[in-house]
Structure formats: structure tokens, C-alpha cells
Design an enzyme around this catalytic site. Sequence first.
Site, PDB file in Angstrom:
ATOM      1  N   SER A  53      29.905  -8.426 -29.839  1.00  0.00           N
ATOM      2  CA  SER A  53      31.000  -8.013 -30.729  1.00  0.00           C
ATOM      3  C   SER A  53      32.339  -8.583 -30.278  1.00  0.00           C
ATOM      4  O   SER A  53      33.078  -9.180 -31.073  1.00  0.00           O
ATOM      5  CB  SER A  53      31.101  -6.484 -30.758  1.00  0.00           C
ATOM      6  OG  SER A  53      29.862  -5.905 -31.016  1.00  0.00           O
ATOM      7  N   GLU A  75      26.477 -17.878 -24.511  1.00  0.00           N
ATOM      8  CA  GLU A  75      25.642 -16.744 -24.963  1.00  0.00           C
ATOM      9  C   GLU A  75      24.186 -17.204 -25.035  1.00  0.00           C
ATOM     10  O   GLU A  75      23.883 -18.174 -25.736  1.00  0.00           O
ATOM     11  CB  GLU A  75      26.128 -16.261 -26.340  1.00  0.00           C
ATOM     12  CG  GLU A  75      25.174 -15.338 -27.089  1.00  0.00           C
ATOM     13  CD  GLU A  75      24.935 -14.004 -26.382  1.00  0.00           C
ATOM     14  OE1 GLU A  75      25.900 -13.280 -26.119  1.00  0.00           O
ATOM     15  OE2 GLU A  75      23.755 -13.687 -26.101  1.00  0.00           O
ATOM     16  N   CYS A 201      29.067   3.974 -26.551  1.00  0.00           N
ATOM     17  CA  CYS A 201      28.965   4.980 -27.610  1.00  0.00           C
ATOM     18  C   CYS A 201      28.419   6.313 -27.089  1.00  0.00           C
ATOM     19  O   CYS A 201      27.257   6.663 -27.336  1.00  0.00           O
ATOM     20  CB  CYS A 201      28.123   4.504 -28.789  1.00  0.00           C
ATOM     21  SG  CYS A 201      28.432   5.568 -30.225  1.00  0.00           S
ATOM     22  N   ASP A 336      32.902  -3.565 -23.529  1.00  0.00           N
ATOM     23  CA  ASP A 336      32.137  -2.706 -22.632  1.00  0.00           C
ATOM     24  C   ASP A 336      32.187  -3.139 -21.163  1.00  0.00           C
ATOM     25  O   ASP A 336      31.970  -2.325 -20.270  1.00  0.00           O
ATOM     26  CB  ASP A 336      30.660  -2.670 -23.070  1.00  0.00           C
ATOM     27  CG  ASP A 336      30.457  -2.037 -24.441  1.00  0.00           C
ATOM     28  OD1 ASP A 336      31.435  -1.490 -24.995  1.00  0.00           O
ATOM     29  OD2 ASP A 336      29.315  -2.092 -24.947  1.00  0.00           O
ATOM     30  N   ALA A 347      34.347   0.013 -32.191  1.00  0.00           N
ATOM     31  CA  ALA A 347      35.647   0.366 -32.775  1.00  0.00           C
ATOM     32  C   ALA A 347      36.762   0.071 -31.771  1.00  0.00           C
ATOM     33  O   ALA A 347      37.828  -0.438 -32.145  1.00  0.00           O
ATOM     34  CB  ALA A 347      35.655   1.836 -33.173  1.00  0.00           C
ATOM     35  N   CYS A 379      34.118   7.276 -32.700  1.00  0.00           N
ATOM     36  CA  CYS A 379      32.693   7.570 -32.615  1.00  0.00           C
ATOM     37  C   CYS A 379      32.275   8.351 -33.857  1.00  0.00           C
ATOM     38  O   CYS A 379      32.588   9.537 -33.968  1.00  0.00           O
ATOM     39  CB  CYS A 379      32.437   8.390 -31.349  1.00  0.00           C
ATOM     40  SG  CYS A 379      30.691   8.655 -31.054  1.00  0.00           S
TER      41      CYS A 379
HETATM   42  P1  FAD Z   1      28.032  -6.580 -26.679  1.00  0.00           P
HETATM   43  O1  FAD Z   1      28.276  -6.529 -28.143  1.00  0.00           O
HETATM   44  O2  FAD Z   1      26.877  -5.805 -26.146  1.00  0.00           O
HETATM   45  O3  FAD Z   1      27.916  -8.119 -26.262  1.00  0.00           O
HETATM   46  C1  FAD Z   1      27.691  -8.565 -24.959  1.00  0.00           C
HETATM   47  C2  FAD Z   1      27.076  -9.959 -25.069  1.00  0.00           C
HETATM   48  O4  FAD Z   1      27.053 -10.575 -23.783  1.00  0.00           O
HETATM   49  C3  FAD Z   1      25.633  -9.939 -25.570  1.00  0.00           C
HETATM   50  O5  FAD Z   1      25.501 -10.779 -26.698  1.00  0.00           O
HETATM   51  C4  FAD Z   1      24.823 -10.443 -24.389  1.00  0.00           C
HETATM   52  O6  FAD Z   1      23.683 -11.199 -24.774  1.00  0.00           O
HETATM   53  C5  FAD Z   1      25.844 -11.295 -23.666  1.00  0.00           C
HETATM   54  N1  FAD Z   1      25.551 -11.472 -22.240  1.00  0.00           N
HETATM   55  C6  FAD Z   1      25.166 -10.557 -21.334  1.00  0.00           C
HETATM   56  N2  FAD Z   1      25.006 -11.122 -20.126  1.00  0.00           N
HETATM   57  C7  FAD Z   1      25.315 -12.430 -20.276  1.00  0.00           C
HETATM   58  C8  FAD Z   1      25.375 -13.536 -19.383  1.00  0.00           C
HETATM   59  N3  FAD Z   1      25.070 -13.427 -18.083  1.00  0.00           N
HETATM   60  N4  FAD Z   1      25.766 -14.729 -19.874  1.00  0.00           N
HETATM   61  C9  FAD Z   1      26.113 -14.879 -21.186  1.00  0.00           C
HETATM   62  N5  FAD Z   1      26.064 -13.875 -22.063  1.00  0.00           N
HETATM   63  C10 FAD Z   1      25.669 -12.658 -21.616  1.00  0.00           C
HETATM   64  N6  FAD Z   1      30.167   1.456 -31.421  1.00  0.00           N
HETATM   65  C11 FAD Z   1      30.942   1.969 -32.426  1.00  0.00           C
HETATM   66  O7  FAD Z   1      32.097   1.578 -32.562  1.00  0.00           O
HETATM   67  N7  FAD Z   1      30.480   2.917 -33.301  1.00  0.00           N
HETATM   68  C12 FAD Z   1      29.223   3.384 -33.215  1.00  0.00           C
HETATM   69  O8  FAD Z   1      28.822   4.210 -34.017  1.00  0.00           O
HETATM   70  C13 FAD Z   1      28.366   2.859 -32.183  1.00  0.00           C
HETATM   71  N8  FAD Z   1      27.099   3.298 -32.050  1.00  0.00           N
HETATM   72  C14 FAD Z   1      26.256   2.719 -31.138  1.00  0.00           C
HETATM   73  C15 FAD Z   1      24.938   3.134 -31.088  1.00  0.00           C
HETATM   74  C16 FAD Z   1      24.044   2.526 -30.223  1.00  0.00           C
HETATM   75  C17 FAD Z   1      22.618   2.998 -30.189  1.00  0.00           C
HETATM   76  C18 FAD Z   1      24.486   1.462 -29.393  1.00  0.00           C
HETATM   77  C19 FAD Z   1      23.512   0.760 -28.488  1.00  0.00           C
HETATM   78  C20 FAD Z   1      25.811   1.067 -29.410  1.00  0.00           C
HETATM   79  C21 FAD Z   1      26.711   1.692 -30.271  1.00  0.00           C
HETATM   80  N9  FAD Z   1      28.062   1.330 -30.324  1.00  0.00           N
HETATM   81  C22 FAD Z   1      28.892   1.876 -31.286  1.00  0.00           C
HETATM   82  C23 FAD Z   1      28.640   0.516 -29.227  1.00  0.00           C
HETATM   83  C24 FAD Z   1      28.906  -0.932 -29.576  1.00  0.00           C
HETATM   84  O9  FAD Z   1      27.763  -1.564 -30.101  1.00  0.00           O
HETATM   85  C25 FAD Z   1      29.372  -1.653 -28.319  1.00  0.00           C
HETATM   86  O10 FAD Z   1      30.413  -0.903 -27.704  1.00  0.00           O
HETATM   87  C26 FAD Z   1      29.893  -3.047 -28.634  1.00  0.00           C
HETATM   88  O11 FAD Z   1      28.854  -3.849 -29.141  1.00  0.00           O
HETATM   89  C27 FAD Z   1      30.513  -3.682 -27.389  1.00  0.00           C
HETATM   90  O12 FAD Z   1      30.820  -5.026 -27.597  1.00  0.00           O
HETATM   91  P2  FAD Z   1      30.823  -6.052 -26.360  1.00  0.00           P
HETATM   92  O13 FAD Z   1      31.211  -7.352 -26.899  1.00  0.00           O
HETATM   93  O14 FAD Z   1      31.606  -5.465 -25.248  1.00  0.00           O
HETATM   94  O15 FAD Z   1      29.307  -6.068 -25.872  1.00  0.00           O
HETATM   95  C1  UQ1 Z   2      35.821   0.634 -36.509  1.00  0.00           C
HETATM   96  O1  UQ1 Z   2      36.849  -0.043 -36.592  1.00  0.00           O
HETATM   97  C2  UQ1 Z   2      34.623   0.038 -36.039  1.00  0.00           C
HETATM   98  O2  UQ1 Z   2      34.623  -1.291 -35.674  1.00  0.00           O
HETATM   99  C3  UQ1 Z   2      34.214  -2.189 -36.601  1.00  0.00           C
HETATM  100  C4  UQ1 Z   2      33.472   0.794 -35.896  1.00  0.00           C
HETATM  101  O3  UQ1 Z   2      32.402   0.180 -35.336  1.00  0.00           O
HETATM  102  C5  UQ1 Z   2      31.266   0.071 -35.954  1.00  0.00           C
HETATM  103  C6  UQ1 Z   2      33.443   2.168 -36.274  1.00  0.00           C
HETATM  104  O4  UQ1 Z   2      32.401   2.833 -36.154  1.00  0.00           O
HETATM  105  C7  UQ1 Z   2      34.645   2.774 -36.783  1.00  0.00           C
HETATM  106  C8  UQ1 Z   2      34.601   4.198 -37.205  1.00  0.00           C
HETATM  107  C9  UQ1 Z   2      35.811   2.021 -36.880  1.00  0.00           C
HETATM  108  C10 UQ1 Z   2      37.101   2.631 -37.377  1.00  0.00           C
HETATM  109  C11 UQ1 Z   2      37.320   2.315 -38.822  1.00  0.00           C
HETATM  110  C12 UQ1 Z   2      37.840   3.151 -39.733  1.00  0.00           C
HETATM  111  C13 UQ1 Z   2      38.035   2.673 -41.145  1.00  0.00           C
HETATM  112  C14 UQ1 Z   2      38.222   4.538 -39.451  1.00  0.00           C
END
Ligand code: FAD
Ligand code: UQ1
Length: 450
Positions: A53, A75, A201, A336, A347, A379
Site C-alpha cells: 500500500s 518488490e 489493523c 507498518d 488508512a 479502523c
Molecule cells: P504492505 O501493504 O503489507 O506492503 C509491504 C510490502 O513489502 C509487501 O508488498 C511485501 O511483499 C513487501 N516486502 C516485504 N519484505 C520485502 C523485502 N525484503 N524486499 C522487498 N519487498 C518486501 N487497514 C485499514 O486501513 N482498514 C482496515 O479495515 C484494515 N483491515 C485489515 C484486515 C486484515 C486482515 C489485514 C491483514 C490488514 C488490514 N489493514 C487494514 C491493514 C493494512 O492492510 C496495512 O496496514 C497496510 O497494507 C500497510 O501498508 P504497508 O505498505 O505498510 O505494508
Molecule cells: C481510508 O482512508 C482508508 O485508506 C484507503 C482505509 O483503508 C482501507 C479505510 O478503511 C478508511 C476508513 C479510510 C478513511 C476514509 C474515510 C472516507 C473516512
Amino acid sequence: MTPLVTMVSSPRAQLFSCFLRLGSQQAGLLQLHTGAGLAARTHYEVLVLGGGSGGVTMASRMKRRVGAENVAIVEPSERHYYQPIWTLVGAGAKQLSSSGRPTASVIPSGVEWIRARVAELNPDKNCIRTDNGKEISYKYLIIALGLQLDYDKIKGLPEGFAHPKIGSNYSVSTVEKTWKALQDFKEGNAIFTFPNTPIKCAGAPQKIMYLSEAYFRKTGKRSKANIIFNTSLGAIFGVKKYADALLEIIQERNLTVNYKQNLIEVRADKQEAVFENLDKPGETQVISYEMLHVTPPMSSPDVLKTSPVADAAGWVDVNKETLQHKKYPNVFGIGDCTNLPTSKTAAAVAAQSGILDRTISLIMKNETPVKKYDGYTSCPLVTSYNRVILAEFDYDAQPLETFPFDQSRERLSMYLMKADMMPFLYWNLMLRGYWGGPGFLRKLFHLGMS
Ligand code: FAD
Ligand code: UQ1
């Protein structure tokens, strides 16, 4: 490792760096013509680690700042997942296939996709090394490596997932097992866990409990199910307003919550889960289950834990307002993998991306970052198949709500936003660098309100 280009700031040095860069581009072309390799470039103005993301979102934004040809993403995965929808996949409300797209389709056009894992970071020399032995240097580095799922820290896992009655919404390979376990449920304990580490999350471990309860009700099995949430934490949620609302639901729906209980072992062949009592060291409890949903311990990716950019706990050590690294001014973190003291969500990543974009643009002009991240995170607490409590809050765990109504009430509108609007917004706006969170909507909706 030998860097091709070190960080430069004066115009003369920049000219020199540019010359070197051109040189390496030409070398790349030459190699291409001689058939020596495709990903031949070894220097980028902006190098993004991780194509999840945060990585894809920032690559889109950086493409607009410096041009696609000056940006690369490292990636290894062929598929990019919208993880937030896995909560609904685990409950059978969405298909897993709807959550993934080819990585190639989300990398901004013109941006180089380096299909490899990062194996080493060397910020003192402005370069990284990949697992296939390539060294890549950069002028600016954005770290977006997400976090690591540590299923193997629980005795009996991950091999226990080969058995039925156990699932985990946190991994693409186990999320459909949750739905299978729900459908197979006959009678007994349905246990949901929350580990003793920071997680992404933090609401997701209990969302699947509420959905399971609703499913049991719908299918006439509710009276046969004893639903237990065993959490390592001492509270149901970190923000009082939403915790109060959740505790009411827990009471109404007759759910059992046990605090300070940490899952340490799964005996999947016997359908038993073993918990340690965090308040009484050495005391354990074995509970039989008919269904078990595991939220695994999580940590910073190993490659970061041992790198110079990490803090003592292994997370990327960034300034909590600007997202600039505390020691290396040309290094930035998002999402993260960082030590930003807020809840790890997509979000939050959206809100951080707008701030980081501004921070980097000013650093590029040798100016001081001005925009400050307030810790915004959100969340959507799914409490049944058509209701959501939309938690939104900041660094101080104070509600920071977008809509002009009480978001601690369960609402159909917020469920539709979570299930249908958010995926659309993610794929079409956020990943393309056009969604920096709902701050502007909040201001609009609260115009005229004190
Ligand atoms: P990620 O999107 O996880 O991306 C990390 C990337 O790094 C991956 O593509 C991985 O392949 C890559 N990577 C890892 N190690 C290496 C390496 N050594 N070299 C190169 N690449 C590597 N968020 C919300 O906002 N709302 C929700 O309702 C919500 N619900 C969730 C429910 C579940 C079950 C889960 C699992 C997550 C949820 N999240 C939610 C959380 C959200 O998906 C993450 O917080 C978000 O994707 C974080 O983005 P990021 O870029 O930090 O990590
Ligand atoms: C949000 O911005 C976002 O990122 C795209 C999420 O991740 C999936 C969310 O779950 C939520 C709630 C938001 C916040 C967006 C609004 C319109 C309140």
C-alpha cells in the site's frame, strides 16, 4: 558495498551526480543491447522498498515529482493485495480473488519494477542490495516494507494450518480456512486470539468474532457456540469512545472476553489451544476448540531489524511528524514498518502519504518540512454482515471523526463504505497517489461546527 553515488546537495555536486546517473543509464542501455540483462540500471533518484500500500502510493506521488524514469520499486511478489477486505473474505462475504491484482498492474507506468527482495540496507553508502546480489543506489530512499507475520513463534504453527477448524485472516494462504471453519462449525468453543506484539489493523482480530457470531445466528448455530476472545491486551480497544460501544455489543451478544491471555501453542490434531497468562508468569490454560481464529505475533521484517535504519525494537526510526528518518535525512519511512506511534492501517498509510509527499518535496528543494502528521488512523469495526462502527483517531487516541454523526454507533452506511467504497477508492485513487486520507472531508463536514 560500493555506492555509485553518494548523497549530494550543492549544485556542482548535483551536476556531478546527474552525470554519474546518465552514465549509469547509458551503461544500462549498453548492457541491454549486448543482452547482458534487463534490470540493468543501478541508480535511481527515488528508490522505494516494498510495493504494498505505502510503496505503490509513494511511487505514484514521486513519479509526479521527479518523473517515472527516476523512480524504482523493489518488490518480489507477483500479486498485490488489498488486505482490509480479508476480514470479509474470512466471513464469506467477499471472494479472495477480489482482493488481489497483478503487481504489474499497480506499478505506475514508467516506474521500474525490480522483482527482488531487499537483502541489505546500507544507508551510510546510499545503497541497498537485493537477494539476487544487485546493488542499487539512490538519492532518496522510501522504506515501505510492511511487517512480518511470525506464525512460527506459536508452537505447532504454521504446520497446524494443515488441519481443519483453524484459520487466520492475516495471510492470503489461511484466510479462506477461516470461512471453511465457520461453515464446518457444529458445537463448542469458537476462539479468537490477539497476540502479545504490535499488529496491523488492531480491530481485525475482534471483527471476525462479531461476524462469526452473526453467522452462527443466521445459520441457527448460535446456541451451540461458546464464543471467546482471548487477548494479550488489557482492554478491548485503545480509544475509550469506541471501547465503550464495543463492550456494550459484547455484553448484548453474550461474548466472553479474557484479557492478558496470549496464545503460545496450537495442538491442531487435538483441536486444543494453549494460552499463557501474562499476569501470572508460568501459568497456562488449555482450551479445546471447534473453531480457532489466530492473529499471529508480528514484527518488523528481519531485513530491517538488523539494519542501521531500525530503532531498538526493529522498526524504521522516523520523525513522527515528518516521516523523515531521524539519522539519515535522505531516508523516509511509511506504513507498518515504521515506529510511528499510531495504529498500523492502510488508512494511516493514506494520511501519511500526503504528509510524506510534502516532506520529500521540501527536502528536495533544501527546505525544511512543514506539514505535520497528527497520527490519523482509522479502523472500520465490522460488527455484523451489515454494520460498522467507524473508529478514527489520532496520536493521542482522541477521536478524529470525518462524518458529522456519532461514528461509535453501528451503521449500515459505514458498512457499505468499508465493503464497497473503500476498495474502489484504494485501487483507483490511493494507489495512484490521489488519496491522502479524509482530512479535507472532515473539514468540509465540520464547517461551521466548533
Ligand atoms: P504492505 O501493504 O503489507 O506492503 C509491504 C510490502 O513489502 C509487501 O508488498 C511485501 O511483499 C513487501 N516486502 C516485504 N519484505 C520485502 C523485502 N525484503 N524486499 C522487498 N519487498 C518486501 N487497514 C485499514 O486501513 N482498514 C482496515 O479495515 C484494515 N483491515 C485489515 C484486515 C486484515 C486482515 C489485514 C491483514 C490488514 C488490514 N489493514 C487494514 C491493514 C493494512 O492492510 C496495512 O496496514 C497496510 O497494507 C500497510 O501498508 P504497508 O505498505 O505498510 O505494508
Ligand atoms: C481510508 O482512508 C482508508 O485508506 C484507503 C482505509 O483503508 C482501507 C479505510 O478503511 C478508511 C476508513 C479510510 C478513511 C476514509 C474515510 C472516507 C473516512
